[in-house]
Structures are given as structure tokens and as C-alpha cells.
Scaffold this motif. Structure first.
Motif, PDB file in Angstrom:
ATOM      1  N   UNK A  81       0.831  -1.213   0.000  1.00  0.00           N
ATOM      2  CA  UNK A  81       0.000   0.000   0.000  1.00  0.00           C
ATOM      3  C   UNK A  81       0.858   1.254   0.000  1.00  0.00           C
ATOM      4  N   UNK A  82       1.930   1.263   0.781  1.00  0.00           N
ATOM      5  CA  UNK A  82       2.837   2.422   0.813  1.00  0.00           C
ATOM      6  C   UNK A  82       3.500   2.600  -0.547  1.00  0.00           C
ATOM      7  N   UNK A  83       3.912   1.507  -1.169  1.00  0.00           N
ATOM      8  CA  UNK A  83       4.532   1.590  -2.492  1.00  0.00           C
ATOM      9  C   UNK A  83       3.544   2.129  -3.527  1.00  0.00           C
ATOM     10  N   UNK A  84       2.308   1.706  -3.460  1.00  0.00           N
ATOM     11  CA  UNK A  84       1.292   2.200  -4.394  1.00  0.00           C
ATOM     12  C   UNK A  84       1.029   3.678  -4.159  1.00  0.00           C
ATOM     13  N   UNK A 122       3.882   5.697  -5.574  1.00  0.00           N
ATOM     14  CA  UNK A 122       3.830   5.707  -7.033  1.00  0.00           C
ATOM     15  C   UNK A 122       2.761   6.688  -7.516  1.00  0.00           C
ATOM     16  N   UNK A 123       1.615   6.709  -6.836  1.00  0.00           N
ATOM     17  CA  UNK A 123       0.544   7.620  -7.228  1.00  0.00           C
ATOM     18  C   UNK A 123       0.910   9.081  -7.006  1.00  0.00           C
ATOM     19  N   UNK A 124       1.753   9.359  -6.003  1.00  0.00           N
ATOM     20  CA  UNK A 124       2.159  10.747  -5.714  1.00  0.00           C
ATOM     21  C   UNK A 124       3.148  11.245  -6.763  1.00  0.00           C
TER      22      UNK A 124
END
Length: 126
Positions: A117-120, A123-125
Motif C-alpha cells: 500500500x505504501x509503495x502504491x 507511485x501515485x504521488x
């Protein structure tokens, strides 16, 4: 400290009840369909997958009701009470394996979900 209003609490109650009911049904299904000596596999699968999903949706402010429902599901599906009942009815070797593996797998599943979740989010930021 964040205060919970009665309205927020009343919205969460059905999520807790629904998640707990589904978790209890999943636990009952595993007890019904798998023989006692094979309970190790479904217990680990429920624990790892449930906590992975819970970790995945626990990052950020979204999915609050889903997080509540998944937490209740995991709490009933892979409860310590059922772990103890299964472990004490098993051979000593299987009992030790249950007691060691299930909590470790729970932590690993939750950590994997949070890390994903942190990686996603990162990536979205970007």
C-alpha cells in the motif's frame, strides 16, 4: 486524540457485524471441510490473506468501513481461540508449528499488505 462521534460509530457497527459474521462462516467452513490434521493450511491461508488485505487498505484515510469489516473478518476467522483449540487437539509437533507459524504469518501478511500500500501510494504521488 481523535474522537468518534455516535454517527461514525453507528456506521461502523454493521461493518463489524458483517465482517465478523463472514469470518465466523469462513472459520466454520474450514472446520467442516478440512480434516482436523489438515487445519494448518486453511488457518494459515485465512490469516495471511486476511491480514494482507487489512494491511493493504489500512494505509491512508480511504477505506475506513472496509478496514473495519476486514479487521472483524480476520479477528473471527483466525482467532487465537480457534488456534488454541486446533493446536491442543493436534500432535505435539503440529501444536508447536501452529503456535510458532500462525502469529509469524499474520505479521508477515500484514507487513506485506502495508508495504504494498505504501509503495502504491508513493507511485501515485510521483
Amino acid at each position: 486524540m481523535q474522537h468518534t462521534t455516535p454517527q461514525r460509530t453507528s456506521r461502523r457497527a454493521p461493518a463489524v457485524l458483517g465482517g465478523a459474521a463472514c469470518g465466523a462462516a469462513a472459520r466454520f467452513a474450514t472446520l467442516s471441510f478440512w480434516p482436523a490434521e489438515a487445519q494448518f493450511v486453511p488457518t494459515l491461508a485465512l490469516t495471511i490473506s486476511g491480514l494482507f488485505v487489512w494491511g493493504l487498505i489500512s494505509v491512508g484515510d480511504r477505506f475506513q468501513l472496509a478496514r473495519t469489516a476486514v479487521g472483524a473478518f480476520v479477528g473471527t476467522a483466525s482467532s487465537i481461540g480457534i488456534l488454541v483449540i486446533i493446536a491442543i487437539s493436534a500432535t505435539p509437533r503440529v501444536c508447536v508449528a501452529y503456535i510458532a507459524a500462525v502469529p509469524l504469518c499474520a505479521i508477515a501478511g500484514l507487513a506485506a499488505g502495508v508495504l504494498l500500500a505504501v509503495a502504491i501510494q508513493r507511485r501515485d504521488v510521483e
